[in-house]
Scaffold this motif. Structure first.
Motif, short mmCIF file in Angstrom:
data_model
loop_
_atom_site.label_atom_id
_atom_site.label_comp_id
_atom_site.label_asym_id
_atom_site.label_seq_id
_atom_site.Cartn_x
_atom_site.Cartn_y
_atom_site.Cartn_z
N GLU A 42 0.80 -1.22 0.00
CA GLU A 42 0.00 0.00 0.00
C GLU A 42 0.84 1.27 0.00
OE1 GLU A 42 -2.78 -0.19 3.20
OE2 GLU A 42 -3.89 -1.89 2.34
N SER A 43 2.13 1.18 0.28
CA SER A 43 2.96 2.37 0.36
C SER A 43 4.10 2.31 -0.65
CB SER A 43 3.55 2.55 1.76
OG SER A 43 4.53 3.57 1.76
N PHE A 44 4.16 3.29 -1.53
CA PHE A 44 5.24 3.41 -2.49
C PHE A 44 6.58 3.61 -1.79
CE2 PHE A 44 7.80 6.34 -5.20
CZ PHE A 44 8.04 5.48 -6.26
N PHE A 45 6.59 4.45 -0.75
CA PHE A 45 7.83 4.74 -0.03
C PHE A 45 8.37 3.49 0.66
CE2 PHE A 45 5.71 8.77 -0.54
CZ PHE A 45 6.74 9.65 -0.85
N ASP A 46 7.48 2.72 1.28
CA ASP A 46 7.91 1.47 1.92
C ASP A 46 8.46 0.49 0.89
OD1 ASP A 46 7.10 2.51 4.31
OD2 ASP A 46 5.29 1.29 4.49
N GLN A 47 7.82 0.43 -0.29
CA GLN A 47 8.31 -0.49 -1.31
C GLN A 47 9.70 -0.09 -1.80
OE1 GLN A 47 6.52 -1.09 -5.54
NE2 GLN A 47 6.06 -2.96 -4.37
N MET A 48 9.95 1.21 -1.94
CA MET A 48 11.26 1.65 -2.39
C MET A 48 12.36 1.27 -1.39
SD MET A 48 10.90 2.90 -5.42
CE MET A 48 9.75 1.52 -5.59
N MET A 49 12.06 1.36 -0.11
CA MET A 49 13.04 0.95 0.89
C MET A 49 13.21 -0.57 0.93
SD MET A 49 14.50 3.57 2.00
CE MET A 49 15.42 2.84 3.36
N GLU A 50 12.13 -1.28 0.69
CA GLU A 50 12.22 -2.74 0.59
C GLU A 50 13.11 -3.14 -0.59
OE1 GLU A 50 9.30 -6.36 -0.83
OE2 GLU A 50 8.42 -4.76 0.38
N TYR A 51 12.91 -2.47 -1.73
CA TYR A 51 13.74 -2.73 -2.91
C TYR A 51 15.21 -2.38 -2.65
CZ TYR A 51 9.70 -3.51 -6.02
OH TYR A 51 8.58 -4.02 -6.63
N ALA A 52 15.43 -1.30 -1.87
CA ALA A 52 16.80 -0.91 -1.54
C ALA A 52 17.53 -2.02 -0.80
CB ALA A 52 16.79 0.37 -0.70
N GLU A 53 16.81 -2.72 0.07
CA GLU A 53 17.41 -3.82 0.83
C GLU A 53 17.65 -5.05 -0.03
OE1 GLU A 53 18.45 -3.98 4.07
OE2 GLU A 53 18.13 -1.82 4.13
#
Length: 678
Positions: A658-669
């Motif tokens: 549901e969160s674009f920002f959370d997904q970007m940090m997940e992808y960063a990891e």
């Protein structure tokens, strides 16, 4: 262009709700965060639960292969992009201060823009994005919270040198200001800030590739490499295992090798194997073999495009940006586009082209509607709505093409704009407004189908004439998109579409003409900053087509600007004459492509596709701002989660973050594989 021509969501469209919505949850929340000029959406994947466990496992491996290349698109779009992104991620992870207030919100917006655009250049305008927060806040408050060990320092770089560099890269709008600079009369290679070239001029690049073999069956040389100089000599740094981007490409290969045993048929298995060979060798002839094998696979439920594909990021149209899409075939919705593909030879034979520019035999076009499972690289977060591939002219001519419409993406766009009020603001005639609301969705879908299916597949280059990247150069992408649009526009007012059952009446065609002319002449200007001209290829194409027919039809008042209550509107007075004009322009642009007439192509684009009426622009921006609509949209990707038993995958669950920002940090990891500089 080598593999795909992808056509993005038109600016400011509002569509009706007549789409067959089989498999979609009506309670699904499409909209997510919004910031700057961006609206983030979510899309559903109907058909996922109907896949077999083996198909889900296959899709999972392709999903991982897609996301493994995420760093590549950042690096391609600018040499400092990974350093900036990793700095933002480090701040996001480590900052323990107040995450509220104007300065934090300005930083958060900047972070969202960087993630959305895959770097520091706007995904559509290609202009450098500069934060609204102060340098002092960015470096002394936010970056100061990051441990030195987590800063993305280059080899041998200290914090002061890194800070000085980032101040220039992030905050100086005059330093490397534009990712793609298409202005006439300049060195487009030198003035473009992408990472496709370094320390070389456009003349040096053209001279370098002029030494490569040339025949009717050569690959698109330069597609998968950075061109630079070593010891004063122009060389290529090829994107392959063991070459540039190797650490990310090796991860792609790892997942592709897991996918091979699960291929749905031998044709798909062959395509996967050739793609692996291509990534291992960087051999563009193997890339062509892969495309031919990929075309031969017309029966699988799951499809996959992956590679260095779009060339819009390169001002001279040689270098392919990393892109990947995993999809499921939508059998019911495929019937419409398949009916058009079946008549491809009829459309070619009856087109207004000069006879020598028509294909005598249109090779098989495999056309379908797909539902996207995941998109990556240049296809995300901002996505195409239709794709036709491959783009190698000789492969198209001899082996055909695949054309797809992204059904669930279009559905999400429709849902998000259903009640925006856009048409009510920009359409003056109640009858036209009613028609556009009733027929607009189907009209838009048909335009996309024909643009991809018969547009890009039509016409042929004269024997001995080079491919458009060599002949039309920095105007090739715009002219190709204009040509494909014109094929769709010419035929959407043809009774043939009613005859084959894909359109109820010519009222649908009129609705598309109303929308296209309004968009090309006026409303796409919502995407341009005040005082700027048009630079993006798709926008140039629409302006070129719309303003050319407007000017050529003036004597007969075919199309006009009208004023009502102090506002400007576009009015079509003669739809049949407008169709004739679209046909005349199509004939000329195909001639330009077939004959490689650079000067004529340049004249068309620069005369009709670039300049902006600043007074009209100001009015459009003011009216659009009052609607509180974001001009650009993109997507959060679904997440695939494998369920394991005894070390094996037994099922794969699909989740909707549901969160674009959370997904970007997940992808960063999970998907950071490349060095800071490449």
């Amino acid at each position: 262009m080598i593999m795909t021509t992808a056509c993005n969501e038109p600016a400011g469209t509002e569509k009706d709700k007549t789409t067959v919505e089989t498999g979609f949850d009506p309670n699904f929340k499409v909209t997510a965060e919004s910031f700057a000029d961006l609206q983030v959406l979510r899309y559903q994947v109907p058909g996922w639960e109907q896949l077999s466990p083996a198909q889900k496992e296959l899709a999972y491996y392709l999903y991982e292969a897609s996301l493994a290349g995420r760093d590549i698109i950042y690096d391609q779009r600018g040499k400092h992009n990974l350093a900036v992104r990793k700095l933002i991620e480090a701040i996001w992870k480590n900052y323990s201060g107040e995450r509220s207030g104007e300065s934090w919100e300005q930083f958060q917006t900047y972070a969202g823009q960087i993630w959305f655009s895959n770097g520091i250049y706007h995904h559509y305008s290609n202009d450098k994005i500069v934060p609204s927060c102060s340098q002092e806040y960015f470096f002394q408050t936010l970056m100061a919270s990051v441990p030195e060990t987590e800063l993305p320092l280059a080899h041998g770089e200290d914090v002061k040198a890194f800070t000085d560099k980032m101040k220039k890269v992030i905050f100086d709008p005059s330093y490397m200001p534009k990712m793609v600079d298409l202005r006439a009369g300049i060195d487009n290679v030198v003035h473009s800030a992408n990472n496709f070239y370094e320390n070389v001029s456009m003349k040096e690049v053209e001279a370098f590739y002029a030494t490569f073999p040339h025949s009717d069956h050569e690959p698109e040389w330069g597609l998968n490499s950075k061109t630079t100089k070593e010891n004063g000599k122009v060389v290529e740094k090829v994107w392959k295992s063991g070459g540039m981007y190797a650490s990310a490409i090796d991860r792609i290969i790892f997942w592709l090798e897991k996918a091979v045993p699960l291929a749905e048929n031998e044709a798909q298995k062959k395509a996967f194997s050739l793609l692996i060979d291509y990534y291992k060798t960087g051999d563009l002839k193997i890339w062509d073999e892969y495309n031919i094998a990929w075309l031969a696979n017309t029966n699988s439920i799951i499809d996959f495009t992956n590679g260095f594909i779009e060339v819009y990021g390169d001002a001279i149209g040689k270098k392919g940006s990393y892109e990947s899409i995993v999809s499921i075939r939508d059998f019911e919705s495929t019937k419409r586009i398949a009916a058009i593909a079946k008549e491809a030879q009829w459309f070619e034979d009856n087109s207004p082209l000069f006879p020598e520019h028509k294909k005598k035999q249109v090779k098989g076009i495999d056309a379908k509607v797909i539902n996207v499972v995941v998109e990556a690289g240049d296809a995300a977060p901002s996505t195409p709505i239709g794709i036709n591939l491959p783009n190698s002219d000789w492969i198209r001519k001899e082996h055909g093409s695949k054309s797809v419409s992204l059904g669930n993406i279009v559905h999400a766009y429709d849902q998000s704009s259903a009640s925006s009020g856009f048409l009510d603001e920009f359409v003056a005639d109640p009858e036209v407004l009613k028609r556009m609301k009733e027929h607009g969705n189907l009209a838009s879908a048909l335009h996309t189908d024909m643009h991809e299916c018969i547009g890009h597949a039509s016409g042929q280059i004269n024997p001995g004439v080079g491919t458009p990247d060599k002949t039309l150069k920095n105007y090739a992408s715009c002219l190709e998109e204009a040509r494909a649009d014109l094929v769709a526009l010419y035929y959407i007012m043809d009774p043939k579409l009613v005859e084959i059952g894909v359109m109820p009446s010519l009222e649908t065609g009129k609705a598309e003409y109303d929308n296209y002319m309004m968009n090309g002449l006026m409303t796409q200007l919502t995407r341009i900053k005040p005082g700027h001209n048009i630079e993006e290829a798709h926008m140039r194409n629409r302006a070129l087509n719309a303003y050319w027919v407007y000017e050529k039809g003036k004597a007969d008042n075919v199309v006009e600007f009208i004023k009502k209550d102090g506002k400007t509107y576009v009015q079509i007075n003669d739809y049949e004459k407008l169709r004739t004009l679209f046909g005349e322009l199509l004939r000329e642009i195909q001639r330009i492509k077939s004959e490689g007439d650079y000067e004529a192509g340049k004249h068309l684009v620069e005369t009709y596709g670039v300049k902006v009426n600043q007074e009209l622009h100001k009015e459009v921006l003011e009216r659009f701002a009052a609607l509180n609509i974001r001009p650009y949209k993109g997507f959060i990707q679904p997440r695939l989660v494998p369920e394991m038993k005894d070390g094996k995958i037994v099922d794969v669950k699909l989740e909707y973050p549901e969160s674009f920002f959370d997904q970007m940090m997940e992808y960063a990891e999970k998907y950071s594989f490349l060095p800071i500089y490449n």
